[in-house]
Every structure is written in C-alpha cells, then in structure tokens.
Scaffold this motif. Structure first.
Motif, PDB file in Angstrom:
ATOM      1  N   ASP A   1       0.838  -1.209   0.000  1.00  0.00           N
ATOM      2  CA  ASP A   1       0.000   0.000   0.000  1.00  0.00           C
ATOM      3  C   ASP A   1       0.874   1.261   0.000  1.00  0.00           C
ATOM      4  OD1 ASP A   1      -2.321  -1.481  -0.018  1.00  0.00           O
ATOM      5  OD2 ASP A   1      -2.710  -1.269   2.140  1.00  0.00           O
ATOM      6  N   LEU A   2       1.866   1.276   0.864  1.00  0.00           N
ATOM      7  CA  LEU A   2       2.758   2.429   0.931  1.00  0.00           C
ATOM      8  C   LEU A   2       3.522   2.617  -0.378  1.00  0.00           C
ATOM      9  CD1 LEU A   2       4.217   1.966   4.539  1.00  0.00           C
ATOM     10  CD2 LEU A   2       2.639   3.759   3.776  1.00  0.00           C
ATOM     11  N   LEU A   3       3.933   1.499  -0.963  1.00  0.00           N
ATOM     12  CA  LEU A   3       4.696   1.579  -2.206  1.00  0.00           C
ATOM     13  C   LEU A   3       3.822   2.073  -3.358  1.00  0.00           C
ATOM     14  CD1 LEU A   3       7.491   1.182  -3.269  1.00  0.00           C
ATOM     15  CD2 LEU A   3       7.005  -1.236  -3.627  1.00  0.00           C
ATOM     16  N   ALA A   4       2.586   1.586  -3.430  1.00  0.00           N
ATOM     17  CA  ALA A   4       1.666   2.058  -4.475  1.00  0.00           C
ATOM     18  C   ALA A   4       1.414   3.555  -4.330  1.00  0.00           C
ATOM     19  CB  ALA A   4       0.360   1.282  -4.408  1.00  0.00           C
ATOM     20  N   ALA A   5       1.252   4.017  -3.101  1.00  0.00           N
ATOM     21  CA  ALA A   5       1.038   5.449  -2.868  1.00  0.00           C
ATOM     22  C   ALA A   5       2.271   6.260  -3.264  1.00  0.00           C
ATOM     23  CB  ALA A   5       0.689   5.689  -1.397  1.00  0.00           C
ATOM     24  N   GLU A   6       3.455   5.721  -3.001  1.00  0.00           N
ATOM     25  CA  GLU A   6       4.675   6.430  -3.355  1.00  0.00           C
ATOM     26  C   GLU A   6       4.851   6.508  -4.864  1.00  0.00           C
ATOM     27  OE1 GLU A   6       8.568   8.287  -2.826  1.00  0.00           O
ATOM     28  OE2 GLU A   6       6.460   8.466  -2.269  1.00  0.00           O
ATOM     29  N   PHE A   7       4.535   5.447  -5.573  1.00  0.00           N
ATOM     30  CA  PHE A   7       4.591   5.501  -7.034  1.00  0.00           C
ATOM     31  C   PHE A   7       3.621   6.569  -7.558  1.00  0.00           C
ATOM     32  CE2 PHE A   7       6.712   1.272  -7.397  1.00  0.00           C
ATOM     33  CZ  PHE A   7       7.641   1.629  -8.359  1.00  0.00           C
ATOM     34  N   LYS A   8       2.444   6.634  -6.983  1.00  0.00           N
ATOM     35  CA  LYS A   8       1.467   7.633  -7.419  1.00  0.00           C
ATOM     36  C   LYS A   8       2.004   9.038  -7.189  1.00  0.00           C
ATOM     37  CE  LYS A   8      -3.281   9.204  -6.698  1.00  0.00           C
ATOM     38  NZ  LYS A   8      -4.541   9.024  -5.933  1.00  0.00           N
ATOM     39  N   ARG A   9       2.595   9.270  -6.019  1.00  0.00           N
ATOM     40  CA  ARG A   9       3.137  10.595  -5.707  1.00  0.00           C
ATOM     41  C   ARG A   9       4.242  10.986  -6.678  1.00  0.00           C
ATOM     42  NH1 ARG A   9       7.294  13.188  -2.988  1.00  0.00           N
ATOM     43  NH2 ARG A   9       8.453  11.220  -2.751  1.00  0.00           N
ATOM     44  N   ILE A  10       5.175  10.082  -6.903  1.00  0.00           N
ATOM     45  CA  ILE A  10       6.315  10.371  -7.783  1.00  0.00           C
ATOM     46  C   ILE A  10       5.836  10.648  -9.202  1.00  0.00           C
ATOM     47  CG2 ILE A  10       8.364   9.376  -8.873  1.00  0.00           C
ATOM     48  CD1 ILE A  10       8.945  10.165  -6.039  1.00  0.00           C
ATOM     49  N   ARG A  11       4.957   9.826  -9.704  1.00  0.00           N
ATOM     50  CA  ARG A  11       4.512   9.981 -11.095  1.00  0.00           C
ATOM     51  C   ARG A  11       3.712  11.263 -11.286  1.00  0.00           C
ATOM     52  NH1 ARG A  11       1.186   4.863 -11.811  1.00  0.00           N
ATOM     53  NH2 ARG A  11       1.035   5.405 -14.022  1.00  0.00           N
ATOM     54  N   GLU A  12       2.863  11.598 -10.311  1.00  0.00           N
ATOM     55  CA  GLU A  12       2.047  12.804 -10.443  1.00  0.00           C
ATOM     56  C   GLU A  12       2.879  14.068 -10.275  1.00  0.00           C
ATOM     57  OE1 GLU A  12      -1.114  12.420  -7.637  1.00  0.00           O
ATOM     58  OE2 GLU A  12      -2.290  11.044  -8.911  1.00  0.00           O
ATOM     59  N   LYS A  13       3.862  14.049  -9.396  1.00  0.00           N
ATOM     60  CA  LYS A  13       4.637  15.256  -9.088  1.00  0.00           C
ATOM     61  C   LYS A  13       5.832  15.443 -10.017  1.00  0.00           C
ATOM     62  CE  LYS A  13       6.595  17.728  -5.132  1.00  0.00           C
ATOM     63  NZ  LYS A  13       6.863  17.679  -3.662  1.00  0.00           N
ATOM     64  N   PHE A  14       6.480  14.336 -10.397  1.00  0.00           N
ATOM     65  CA  PHE A  14       7.724  14.438 -11.150  1.00  0.00           C
ATOM     66  C   PHE A  14       7.693  13.725 -12.503  1.00  0.00           C
ATOM     67  CE2 PHE A  14       8.840  14.383  -6.568  1.00  0.00           C
ATOM     68  CZ  PHE A  14       9.343  15.679  -6.455  1.00  0.00           C
ATOM     69  N   GLY A  15       6.749  12.811 -12.690  1.00  0.00           N
ATOM     70  CA  GLY A  15       6.692  12.046 -13.927  1.00  0.00           C
ATOM     71  C   GLY A  15       7.544  10.785 -13.861  1.00  0.00           C
TER      72      GLY A  15
ATOM     73  N   MET B   1      -2.427  -0.610  -8.512  1.00  0.00           N
ATOM     74  CA  MET B   1      -2.186   0.508  -9.432  1.00  0.00           C
ATOM     75  C   MET B   1      -2.959   0.342 -10.736  1.00  0.00           C
ATOM     76  SD  MET B   1       1.915   0.870  -8.680  1.00  0.00           S
ATOM     77  CE  MET B   1       2.093   2.350  -9.666  1.00  0.00           C
ATOM     78  N   ASP B   2      -3.929  -0.586 -10.716  1.00  0.00           N
ATOM     79  CA  ASP B   2      -4.839  -0.791 -11.847  1.00  0.00           C
ATOM     80  C   ASP B   2      -4.119  -1.191 -13.130  1.00  0.00           C
ATOM     81  OD1 ASP B   2      -7.103  -0.086 -10.297  1.00  0.00           O
ATOM     82  OD2 ASP B   2      -6.683   2.035 -10.627  1.00  0.00           O
ATOM     83  N   ILE B   3      -3.121  -2.075 -13.006  1.00  0.00           N
ATOM     84  CA  ILE B   3      -2.487  -2.635 -14.197  1.00  0.00           C
ATOM     85  C   ILE B   3      -2.589  -4.157 -14.150  1.00  0.00           C
ATOM     86  CG2 ILE B   3      -0.872  -0.708 -14.413  1.00  0.00           C
ATOM     87  CD1 ILE B   3       1.321  -2.668 -13.421  1.00  0.00           C
ATOM     88  N   ASP B   4      -2.637  -4.756 -15.322  1.00  0.00           N
ATOM     89  CA  ASP B   4      -2.708  -6.218 -15.436  1.00  0.00           C
ATOM     90  C   ASP B   4      -1.310  -6.750 -15.674  1.00  0.00           C
ATOM     91  OD1 ASP B   4      -3.265  -8.857 -15.868  1.00  0.00           O
ATOM     92  OD2 ASP B   4      -4.298  -8.559 -17.789  1.00  0.00           O
ATOM     93  N   PHE B   5      -0.634  -7.132 -14.617  1.00  0.00           N
ATOM     94  CA  PHE B   5       0.737  -7.601 -14.735  1.00  0.00           C
ATOM     95  C   PHE B   5       0.797  -9.062 -15.165  1.00  0.00           C
ATOM     96  CE2 PHE B   5       4.682  -9.404 -12.992  1.00  0.00           C
ATOM     97  CZ  PHE B   5       5.612  -8.526 -13.532  1.00  0.00           C
ATOM     98  N   SER B   6      -0.112  -9.886 -14.663  1.00  0.00           N
ATOM     99  CA  SER B   6      -0.017 -11.339 -14.864  1.00  0.00           C
ATOM    100  C   SER B   6      -0.612 -11.816 -16.180  1.00  0.00           C
ATOM    101  CB  SER B   6      -0.710 -12.072 -13.718  1.00  0.00           C
ATOM    102  OG  SER B   6      -2.123 -11.886 -13.792  1.00  0.00           O
ATOM    103  N   GLU B   7      -1.473 -10.977 -16.820  1.00  0.00           N
ATOM    104  CA  GLU B   7      -2.214 -11.385 -18.015  1.00  0.00           C
ATOM    105  C   GLU B   7      -3.031 -12.645 -17.754  1.00  0.00           C
ATOM    106  OE1 GLU B   7       0.052 -11.527 -21.599  1.00  0.00           O
ATOM    107  OE2 GLU B   7       1.138  -9.670 -21.161  1.00  0.00           O
TER     108      GLU B   7
END
Length: 772
Positions: free
Chosen positions: A95-109, A514-520
């Motif tokens: 959960d913390l990691l997903a939130a951190e990815f969201k923060r980084i992508r939204e703020k810095f790309g 993060m709403d992605i299909d990793f496993s297919e």
C-alpha cells in the motif's frame, strides 16, 4: 529430440549461473546438491545454495527503514544503512509503495524513476528479477533505463563501428573442436581465466573450457599468455608479464613488425577491410612522430622488445588465434584493446579461417567456444518503455549527483535525469559499481529506494523499502542459455523462507493496487508453458524438434549437444564479403572508422591508438610506493552472489577477501603471508589479508571483487576487502562511458595491530517495533 541417456523422472534438477545441479533430500528434509552427472567439470559454487550460512542472512519479512516509515519518503536519507528497520506486513508495504509511485509519477513524472536492476539474479527464464521489474515499470508508464553492462560496456560500444555487434560475435566464436584441430598458436591478452568460465548467464550445461584447452595442448597448440598474472591459464603456457593497461602498446608494436617486415596480409586488408592506410600512417609515426616500434612498446609495457618482434613473426608463420580478456576493456580507454585486437587479426589475414582469427573472451564465460545448437529461447515480455531517457550502466553515481548535467555517449549528447525513486531487483550495485564511497553519497539523493532481495546484502541494508523474495530453490522455472547444451526444468524443492514471495507475485499484487494487469491472467505454470511453447516454435524454425512441455517437465532436462556442429567465426564473410558483409557502414572491417572520426573525440580517435591512462605504473608523477590494483572476478562466487556461503568464506583470510602481492613488494613493506593490510588511496581505504605470490608481476596487486561491502561509517574504512572502495569511477571514454575499474593505483601497508573493527558484512540489521 533425444533425451540424455540415463535420465529418469526421479531426478530433480535445478540450475544456477554456475551450472546444473541434482537435488536430493535427507529424511529430515535437508537438501543436498550435486553437480549434474552430464557435466564433466561441475562448479562447486552452486553446491552451497541450500547452506545454513545463507539462511542466516535471509530476509524474513517486508522491512522498511524507520525514518522513511515514520516520517515519509525522503526522510533522513543519510541514515540509510545506519538506522533500524521495521518489519511490516505485506499489505502495508505494498500500500505504501503504491502510494509512493502515485506521488512520484504525479509530481515528477516517470522520468524520475530509475529501474537499474543490473545483475545476475537467476538462471531461470521466468523468475528473472530484472525482466520482472522492467515489465512492471513499463506497464506503469516507463522508467529511466541503463544500457550496456559493467562487464563489456566499452567493447559493446566500439565493436559495431569496427566489425559487428558483440552479441552476434559472441554467438559465432570458433569452437574448441576446430581450434584443437587447426590452431597452432594461441595468444591471449589477459589469459583464459577458468574461474570466470564456471559461469554462464542461463547456467552452464557442460563446463568445457578446461577440456577444450587441454585438447588443444594435446594436439600441439602452443599458448602465450600476456598478462600481469600467470595463474589464469589451465594449460602450460609462456608467460609474458605485462604492465596493466598497456596491452594496446604491445599490440601496436606487433602490428609494426608485421607491417615493416612485410608480414601483413595486404590482400585481406584490401578486400575485407577499410582504412588500413590511415592506421598505417599512425603506426609508422607519420601522423604523431612516434613510430610504434618494439623498443617504444617495451618501455611502456615492460615486455622485452626482442620477444615482441619474435612473437610477431611467430604469429605470422602460424595458424594463430588471438584472444582478449573482457577485463582489458574495463579500464580507461577500454575501447582500444578490442579494436586493436581485431586490427591485429586482420593484419594476420586469418579471420574466417579454421582455428585462426580472434576471440573476444575465451574463458570469460563457459559458452564462448561452445558449438551447440542455437535458437532464441522465450522469456518474459517486458513491453515498450515510454521513457526514452537512459544512462550508460556505469554512470549511476554521476546521474544521482549531477541531475541535468550533460554527457556524451556513442557520438551523441544526453543529460542526466533527476531521479526521485530507485527500484532495484536482482542485483547489488554496492558490489559492481566503482568508488563506493562516492556512490554512498549519491545514494542519499533519491527520496525512495526499493529493493527486492532474498539476502541482507549491502544494497538491501541501504534500502528504504525492502521486499523479501524467493531463491531459485523455492520456485519453478526453466533454465536455458544461448551457447549451452541443456534446457532444465528447475523444480521447486523447498518452501519459501519466512514471508518471501516471487518477484512475479509481488509485482502482480502491487500492480492490482495501481490498476495494471501484470499477470495477463496467468500463474507461474501458465507463464512457464507460454515461454516454453515460444521456445519450441523458435527451435522448430531451426529444424530442432523439442518435445511438448509436459514431456520436457517430466524428463527434467533436454540435451542440445547432439545437435552441435563445428563453428568458424566469420567464415562466410571471409568467403564472400560482398554477399556476406559485416554490418558496418562499409560492410567491411573498419580499421579506420569515419563514423567515430566524425565524433571528434579527443579520447577515441578514428583508429585504434595508445592513450596513456590517468593512473598506471609508467606515470612520470607516480609515487614509487604505489601499486597497480587489479580487481578481477572471484574464483569462489559469481560477482557477490553467495558470498555468505561456506565455499566463499573458505577462501577468506581472517574473514576478509585476500589481496595477492609479489614477494618483492611484500618484503619492501614488511608484509608476511596472512598479514592484515590496509589498501588505500585518495578515494578510500579497506582492510584485506595478504597472500604472497610470484604468480603476479612486481608492482601489481590483485584483489578479487564481490566481498559484501562492509563500511565502518565512523572511520570510513571498508572492513571486508571490497576493492571498489578504492577503484576509479570515471567513464572509460566519452564514447562508451564504460566502467574503468582496472585503472587504479593504491598503496598498501601492514597493519601494526589487529584492527578492532570486526567484519560485519553478514550481520543482519537492527529492527525496531514501530507504527506509521
């Protein structure tokens, strides 16, 4: 497709970078590993994969650095490696990691995310950590990537300009059986180090290097080893002791004799090469006023000029194979040895003839010189990376310390990105990077560092978020490698340690957040079947018939050896360069490259050349007490892998990686065999233990890489004997920006008293109970 004789379904096999192993269990469940019966020379490294020593350094639960957990990303980055971890549950960590990815992508790309993950995490095609993390990062919008490798960056960049990409050349090296029949003289720069040939990226099937060279010796091949050390050959050879980093000067002098004594093959140079006349002007000193004579080279490299001249004549009068170790291009101006070796082979005119020409790393890995059937094996699709920004692999510290600064690479100018998050899976940068004190400073720059890792390696201890992953013994996979004989069903033989998970399952779980299909929609078995079926189709296209997946999995091993055929590198090019050109702009071997010349680089000209290194034994301003440090590959592990195993520990002295020095240098410093010593320069300090050996040139010291980095932060001394505490972190040149580890001067002194600092490399970190 025939299965190997004597196989039965009762055999359980696994594979590692050191080979194929048979696994059995005792009555109480303990695992025992033995080399595969089909392997004539199995490596002992992998026998210890299930040892208790390794279990003692396993990571049991997701762990988060205290400041990062309690205060958020970017908190107290200078405390990485110094403050306790907090063990948490998987849901909280993800959960913390997903939130951190969201923060980084939204703020810095996504250009703020670096997915380095350089390493040899597994021989398996599916549970390959680097492939898994890169697939995940691509699916979330991309990441800053790296190009090339620490092993071969300079060589990989230069070769496409000269003759052909390294991967293509790698897969067509003349095979051992051909050389045993045809090669009269084998001249190698940097030896044929069998310790390196224990390994192969997808796992060696049959270890062949020792047998291949012994067959050559028995057939009458004569060997000349041009190297600062003599113990890197498995057969009797003539040792020409050379100063490190001076091989190009010696090669130029050999070329000078070939040219001036009319021994060069002018017809081959005219029909299969371009640019020889421009190189010739440099060789004869017409462009710089310095003829590259044996006398000139001898003063640089230390090899007698008379022997240089005679060797050139012997090479011209024999069917000669020239070989160069990968270590030579891990140095400042590392492009030049590979380019000059190809040039020298072209002057001999034997490229494409049976047993003649050149080799780029016989002995570097087991698969060089193998003649088995070759086809592309399936793997995990990584998708397309939407982020085009990249760095040369060895420029990590530069990137972190200098965001926005420009750098050159292969004739173009790029700039370093501003990295906020690093995700590392399947590697240990605090092993393979240089000047680790500098990297420690750079490591403080990102706001978040995530590491997937089974063991408490140095990189794991320096993470913010640490996710425990399984080892190959704890999962199912398939091992296969180009140039190797076997396809292996790697069957799970024990349960995961603690709460460790497969990288695949970690990214699948994180991806759902993060709403992605990793496993297919596929599980482990589904992916293994897909990868195998793709491989089966690729093999069929090469007229190689593999059984279906179930038959393969039940058998446990497929042998491609019966499909082998002799290989002669560049045979078709030699026969008809017009119909089978090499993929250079001219279609010929480019002794002079108009492309590189057009880059206008001061440290890489349009032809191979000698450049004086910034640190070497011939420097006019060198202190007489300094030694040239060689940091070679270790004999008891691959890089830093399994350093905590009993096999690796057995090679240490007083718990430290040993350093080899010549008796003369030891006596001058009052050092005896087994003494603890300090190795130091302006970049750092480390403690090692001395091994006195006359197999090393005076003025040279050898300290193998891979001892887990063990920094005493209070004193600034590395306690375990990791040479990258003192190596140089600059690009090989402005062309490749490859690593320059082998260009390094140090001083060595005996420790007057045993140090109070104990080796802590295999200690687990401190833990605290806390709440976010």
């Amino acid at each position: 497709m025939k299965l190997p004789h004597g196989l039965s379904n009762s055999k359980i096999r696994t594979a590692a970078h050191w080979g194929v192993y048979e696994v059995s269990k005792s009555g109480n469940g303990d695992l025992f590993l033995a080399g595969a019966a089909e392997d004539p020379d199995p490596s002992p490294i992998g026998l210890h994969m299930a040892s208790d020593d390794l279990k003692q350094v396993r990571i049991a639960k997701p762990s988060i650095r205290r400041s990062w957990l309690e205060r958020g990303p970017g908190s107290n980055p200078h405390l990485r490696g110094r403050e306790p971890f907090v063990e948490v549950e998987w849901d909280l960590a993800l959960d913390l990691l997903a939130a951190e990815f969201k923060r980084i992508r939204e703020k810095f790309g996504n250009e703020a995310i670096f997915g380095g993950s350089y390493g040899w995490a597994s021989a398996g095609r599916f549970h390959h950590a680097q492939s898994q993390v890169h697939r995940f990062l691509n699916l979330i919008g991309g990441y800053v990537s790296h190009v090339d490798s620490y092993s071969l960056a300079a060589g990989k960049v230069i070769l496409p300009h000269v003759i052909e990409g390294f991967s293509n050349l790698f897969n067509q090296h003349t095979s051992w059986d051909v050389m045993a029949k045809e090669t009269e003289l084998f001249v190698t720069f940097g030896g044929v180090p069998v310790k390196n040939a224990q390994i192969s990226q997808g796992g060696p099937g049959r270890h062949r290097v020792v047998a291949g060279m012994r067959d050559m010796a028995q057939a009458g091949t004569r060997f000349v080893n041009i190297s600062p050390v003599s113990d890197n050959m498995p057969v009797d050879s003539e040792w020409l002791s050379i100063r490190p980093n001076t091989d190009v000067a010696l090669m130029l002098a050999l070329a000078y004799v070939l040219e001036t004594e009319r021994l060069a093959d002018l017809e081959f140079l005219a029909t299969h090469c371009v640019g020889y006349q421009r190189f010739r002007s440099y060789l004869l000193g017409q462009t710089d006023g310095v003829p590259k004579t044996p006398a000139w080279a001898s003063a640089i490299c230390g090899v007698p000029m008379e022997r240089i001249a005679v060797l050139a004549r012997e090479m011209a009068s024999s069917r000669t194979m020239l070989n160069v170790s990968w270590s030579l291009q891990r140095a400042v101006h590392g492009e030049q040895p590979f380019w000059m070796l190809v040039t020298l082979a072209a002057m001999l005119g034997q490229i494409g003839l049976p047993g003649g020409g050149f080799g780029l790393g016989y002995g570097a890995v087991n698969s060089v010189g193998n003649d088995n059937a070759r086809f592309k094996f399936g793997d995990v699709p990584q998708g397309r990376n939407p982020v085009s920004t990249f760095i040369p692999v060895a420029r990590i510290a530069d990137m972190l310390l200098n965001p926005g600064e420009s750098f050159t690479y292969n004739g173009k100018v790029y700039s370093y990105p501003d990295i906020r998050l690093i995700y590392w899976a399947g590697g240990n940068p605090f092993h393979h990077h240089q000047d680790l004190n500098r990297l420690l400073k750079a490591w403080e720059k990102p706001e978040t560092i995530v590491v997937n890792e089974p063991y408490w390696t140095p990189t794991a201890k320096l993470a913010d978020v640490l996710l425990p992953v399984t080892t190959p013994l704890e999962r199912n996979d398939i091992a296969a490698s180009t140039g190797e004989d076997f396809i292996v069903a790697m069957k799970k033989v024990e349960d995961p340690f603690g709460q460790s998970r497969n990288d695949f399952d970690i990214f699948d779980d994180l991806g759902r957040r993060m709403d992605i299909d990793f496993s297919e929609g596929l599980n482990e078995e589904g992916w293994l079947r897909r990868i195998y079926d793709i491989s089966r189709e690729n093999a069929a296209a090469k007229a190689i018939n593999l059984p279906d997946f179930d038959e393969f999995w039940n058998a446990g091993l497929l042998d491609l050896g019966p499909e082998a055929a002799p290989v002669i590198m560049l045979e078709s090019f030699r026969a008809s360069p017009d119909e089978n050109p090499v993929p250079t702009p001219s279609g010929r071997i480019e002794i002079f490259s108009e492309t590189i010349n057009g880059f206008s680089l001061v440290d890489c000209l349009g032809h191979p050349a000698w450049f004086e290194p910034p640190e070497w034994l011939g420097a006019c301003d060198r202190d007489a007490t300094t030694l040239h440090l060689i940091s070679d590959q270790p004999p008891r592990r691959l890089h830093s892998q399994l350093d905590a195993s009993p096999h690796s520990k057995a090679g240490k002295i007083a718990g430290r990686e040993p350093i080899h020095i010549h008796p003369t240098d030891a006596a001058a410093r009052g050092i005896a065999d087994g003494d603890l010593v300090e190795v130091f320069n302006a970049r750092g300090r480390l403690i090692s233990a001395a091994v006195i050996s006359d197999a090393i040139r005076p003025g040279v010291a050898r300290l193998s890489t891979g001892a887990w980095f063990d920094m005493d932060f209070d004193s600034g001394i590395e306690r375990h004997g990791n040479p990258n505490a003192v190596t140089m972190d600059i690009g090989a040149s402005s062309l490749s920006q490859g690593c320059s580890a082998q260009t390094c001067l140090v001083e060595i002194r005996k420790l007057s008293a045993r140090p109070s600092m104990l080796v802590r490399a295999f200690d687990t970190p401190q833990f605290e109970v806390s709440a976010p």
